[in-house]
Design a protein around this motif. Sequence first.
Motif, PDB file in Angstrom:
ATOM      1  N   ALA A  47      53.206  42.820  40.921  1.00 36.92           N
ATOM      2  CA  ALA A  47      54.610  42.752  40.530  1.00 36.92           C
ATOM      3  C   ALA A  47      54.867  41.571  39.598  1.00 36.92           C
ATOM      4  N   ARG A  48      54.223  40.434  39.901  1.00 36.66           N
ATOM      5  CA  ARG A  48      54.404  39.253  39.045  1.00 36.66           C
ATOM      6  C   ARG A  48      53.813  39.498  37.658  1.00 36.66           C
ATOM      7  N   ALA A  49      52.655  40.138  37.600  1.00 37.75           N
ATOM      8  CA  ALA A  49      52.038  40.449  36.309  1.00 37.75           C
ATOM      9  C   ALA A  49      52.914  41.404  35.505  1.00 37.75           C
ATOM     10  N   ALA A  50      53.515  42.382  36.179  1.00 38.54           N
ATOM     11  CA  ALA A  50      54.391  43.327  35.487  1.00 38.54           C
ATOM     12  C   ALA A  50      55.602  42.622  34.910  1.00 38.54           C
ATOM     13  N   ALA A  51      56.160  41.688  35.680  1.00 38.58           N
ATOM     14  CA  ALA A  51      57.331  40.950  35.199  1.00 38.58           C
ATOM     15  C   ALA A  51      56.994  40.084  33.992  1.00 38.58           C
ATOM     16  N   LEU A  52      55.766  39.565  33.958  1.00 38.86           N
ATOM     17  CA  LEU A  52      55.347  38.706  32.848  1.00 38.86           C
ATOM     18  C   LEU A  52      54.776  39.488  31.678  1.00 38.86           C
ATOM     19  N   GLY A  53      54.412  40.747  31.918  1.00 39.11           N
ATOM     20  CA  GLY A  53      53.677  41.490  30.901  1.00 39.11           C
ATOM     21  C   GLY A  53      52.260  40.960  30.741  1.00 39.11           C
ATOM     22  N   CYS A  84      48.193  31.742  45.061  1.00 42.61           N
ATOM     23  CA  CYS A  84      49.618  31.583  45.362  1.00 42.61           C
ATOM     24  C   CYS A  84      50.422  32.167  44.189  1.00 42.61           C
ATOM     25  N   VAL A  85      50.766  33.427  44.323  1.00 43.79           N
ATOM     26  CA  VAL A  85      51.345  34.194  43.222  1.00 43.79           C
ATOM     27  C   VAL A  85      52.651  33.583  42.726  1.00 43.79           C
ATOM     28  N   ASP A  86      53.458  33.057  43.628  1.00 42.84           N
ATOM     29  CA  ASP A  86      54.765  32.536  43.228  1.00 42.84           C
ATOM     30  C   ASP A  86      54.672  31.292  42.353  1.00 42.84           C
ATOM     31  N   GLN A  87      53.483  30.722  42.208  1.00 41.23           N
ATOM     32  CA  GLN A  87      53.333  29.527  41.380  1.00 41.23           C
ATOM     33  C   GLN A  87      52.797  29.832  39.976  1.00 41.23           C
ATOM     34  N   ILE A  88      52.601  31.107  39.654  1.00 44.43           N
ATOM     35  CA  ILE A  88      52.165  31.463  38.306  1.00 44.43           C
ATOM     36  C   ILE A  88      53.310  31.187  37.329  1.00 44.43           C
ATOM     37  N   ALA A  89      53.013  30.456  36.276  1.00 45.45           N
ATOM     38  CA  ALA A  89      54.053  29.973  35.368  1.00 45.45           C
ATOM     39  C   ALA A  89      54.643  31.090  34.515  1.00 45.45           C
ATOM     40  N   HIS A  98      36.980  38.342  47.132  1.00 46.30           N
ATOM     41  CA  HIS A  98      36.109  37.283  47.658  1.00 46.30           C
ATOM     42  C   HIS A  98      36.325  36.055  46.794  1.00 46.30           C
ATOM     43  N   GLN A  99      37.343  35.253  47.116  1.00 43.27           N
ATOM     44  CA  GLN A  99      37.712  34.123  46.280  1.00 43.27           C
ATOM     45  C   GLN A  99      36.515  33.191  46.071  1.00 43.27           C
ATOM     46  N   PHE A 100      36.339  32.762  44.843  1.00 45.05           N
ATOM     47  CA  PHE A 100      35.240  31.842  44.546  1.00 45.05           C
ATOM     48  C   PHE A 100      35.808  30.459  44.266  1.00 45.05           C
ATOM     49  N   PRO A 101      35.332  29.434  44.988  1.00 42.84           N
ATOM     50  CA  PRO A 101      34.179  29.435  45.895  1.00 42.84           C
ATOM     51  C   PRO A 101      34.519  29.520  47.385  1.00 42.84           C
ATOM     52  N   LEU A 102      35.804  29.500  47.750  1.00 41.74           N
ATOM     53  CA  LEU A 102      36.138  29.341  49.176  1.00 41.74           C
ATOM     54  C   LEU A 102      35.891  30.603  49.989  1.00 41.74           C
ATOM     55  N   GLY A 103      36.021  31.783  49.379  1.00 39.26           N
ATOM     56  CA  GLY A 103      35.561  32.994  50.036  1.00 39.26           C
ATOM     57  C   GLY A 103      36.608  33.851  50.720  1.00 39.26           C
ATOM     58  N   MET A 104      37.866  33.402  50.822  1.00 45.12           N
ATOM     59  CA  MET A 104      38.852  34.218  51.535  1.00 45.12           C
ATOM     60  C   MET A 104      39.260  35.430  50.696  1.00 45.12           C
ATOM     61  N   PRO A 105      39.580  36.567  51.349  1.00 42.14           N
ATOM     62  CA  PRO A 105      40.078  37.744  50.628  1.00 42.14           C
ATOM     63  C   PRO A 105      41.593  37.681  50.471  1.00 42.14           C
ATOM     64  N   MET A 106      42.114  38.388  49.498  1.00 37.57           N
ATOM     65  CA  MET A 106      43.561  38.484  49.296  1.00 37.57           C
ATOM     66  C   MET A 106      44.074  39.722  50.026  1.00 37.57           C
ATOM     67  N   GLY A 107      45.069  39.541  50.897  1.00 34.64           N
ATOM     68  CA  GLY A 107      45.642  40.655  51.640  1.00 34.64           C
ATOM     69  C   GLY A 107      46.446  41.589  50.750  1.00 34.64           C
ATOM     70  N   GLU A 108      46.773  42.778  51.276  1.00 28.38           N
ATOM     71  CA  GLU A 108      47.451  43.779  50.453  1.00 28.38           C
ATOM     72  C   GLU A 108      48.834  43.333  50.026  1.00 28.38           C
ATOM     73  N   THR A 109      49.563  42.645  50.894  1.00 26.66           N
ATOM     74  CA  THR A 109      50.903  42.178  50.524  1.00 26.66           C
ATOM     75  C   THR A 109      50.827  41.224  49.342  1.00 26.66           C
ATOM     76  N   ARG A 110      49.883  40.298  49.378  1.00 30.62           N
ATOM     77  CA  ARG A 110      49.720  39.359  48.277  1.00 30.62           C
ATOM     78  C   ARG A 110      49.257  40.088  47.010  1.00 30.62           C
ATOM     79  N   ARG A 111      48.418  41.086  47.171  1.00 28.17           N
ATOM     80  CA  ARG A 111      47.957  41.843  46.008  1.00 28.17           C
ATOM     81  C   ARG A 111      49.122  42.551  45.310  1.00 28.17           C
ATOM     82  N   ARG A 112      49.980  43.161  46.113  1.00 23.46           N
ATOM     83  CA  ARG A 112      51.141  43.843  45.520  1.00 23.46           C
ATOM     84  C   ARG A 112      52.078  42.844  44.855  1.00 23.46           C
ATOM     85  N   ALA A 113      52.200  41.668  45.457  1.00 18.92           N
ATOM     86  CA  ALA A 113      53.024  40.630  44.842  1.00 18.92           C
ATOM     87  C   ALA A 113      52.428  40.186  43.501  1.00 18.92           C
ATOM     88  N   LEU A 114      51.097  40.111  43.429  1.00 15.16           N
ATOM     89  CA  LEU A 114      50.435  39.737  42.178  1.00 15.16           C
ATOM     90  C   LEU A 114      50.677  40.784  41.100  1.00 15.16           C
TER      91      LEU A 114
END
Length: 477
Positions: free
Chosen positions: A275-281, A240-245, A257-273
């Motif tokens: 963008a969030r990393a860029a904003a935080l440096g 949940c990218v919007d909850q990164i402090a 392949h999320q560990f341990p639950l196994g779901m993949p991250m979709g492209e929209t969520r990946r781009r959001a991640l």
Amino acid sequence: MELHIRLEGRKGLAAQLYAQLRAGIECGHLAAGSQLPPSRLLAEQLGVSRKTVADAYARLTQDNLLSAVVGRGTFINALAPKRSAPPSALTLAGDASLRRWQSRATVPGQRHALSGVRYDFIGGVASKALFPFDLWRSCLNYAVRRSQHHPQRHFPAQGLAELREVIAHHIAYARGVHCTADDILVCNGAQQALDLIARVLVEPGCKVAMEDPGYPPARQLFLALGAQLQGVPVDEEGLCVDQIAEGTRLIYVMPSHQFPLGMPMGETRRRALLARAAALGALIIEDDYDCEFRYLGPRADALQRLDTQGLVAYVGTFSKTLLPELRLGYAVLPEAVLKASCVTKQLSDWHSPTLLQWALARFVEQGHLNRHIRRCHEVYSARRDRMLQRLDDDLAPWLRAIPAEAGFHLSALAQTGFDVEHLVEQARKVDLGIYSLAPFFNETPVRPGLLMGFGAIEMLDIDPALDRLRDTLRRIS
């Protein structure tokens, strides 16, 4: 090897020798059955007369501590050693740091202590029976010959150029990673890659974010380095990218392949991640631990492929695809992180074993890795399908599978209110190894369920094992 004896002065030498030999025998430093040097040889070594040594040996023989065997020599008799109490240890100035590291127990270590059951659904372990040992042996022989005639004594901390080259080609082909050999650091497994990256970026008190539930060894590593760790919840799309402090410096994630639950991250969520990393440096560590094995839909590219700003450190391993004992992995790193990590790697262990690097480079270059992956994919796919069939059939009243699209484990959430920990305990009594999801959660509420690996269990063992699981569930429900 000379016997360690120290004689002082020139008086009472036989008594000194007797006392030191007797003390060594009684405390166990001189083991029962060991042969003492002949009296003439020991006398020469100590610079004393042969009579001095003979007198000491005679007294020890009278005390039944030595036996002289004609034609063979003098031997120490079996004796229950008198162990002296260990000296009281002084509290070190770094005691707080030592205790912090000692407290970092990991789930894999706990699971290893519980191994030994007949049917084991341990996660994250590949099938050793599928590994082409004969081909690997030939590659090792090649590496030994290469080493024998190689003039170089020191090798680059970054790894051998030929191995980095084949890794770059492999991950570009299999995972869509954008890199050259110059971007890659060869490590002793993915865990060392995490350690090197964290050591150059994490300082005490800085913020690190990771998925919760997530990979315990990474969590324990960050905590041991003094990080202020945030467990970020996951949903059906992953982190949940919007909850990164705010103020986060490092983000650890498994998007394919999320560990341990196994779901993949979709492209929209990946781009959001990104963008969030860029904003935080913040730097993102992308752990792509077992994604060569994919069963559903088109093969998803690595998150690193979307990165245009040098925000992603891509980490992979051969321990999952080949053998756990291999302990070779790699990281594709942005330039600044790469330079610092290479320095840290050299200070840590100079470089990963050269013989293994040469062997692995040849193994990959000759196409053995891709053929091995294709063979394993077919086997793992059949095992996965059978487990999902059983979880959707007679195990459905108790467990609901999260059908992983990749890797060689899946998670099954508890449907009813049975005690998962009690189930795990009772399953071991019928020689069945199953594993709770609870240890993978940290801050977010635990979702009761099981982590079920299918890499190490044979196809013919799956049904008998799941029969035992079903019968155990019936008994405790």
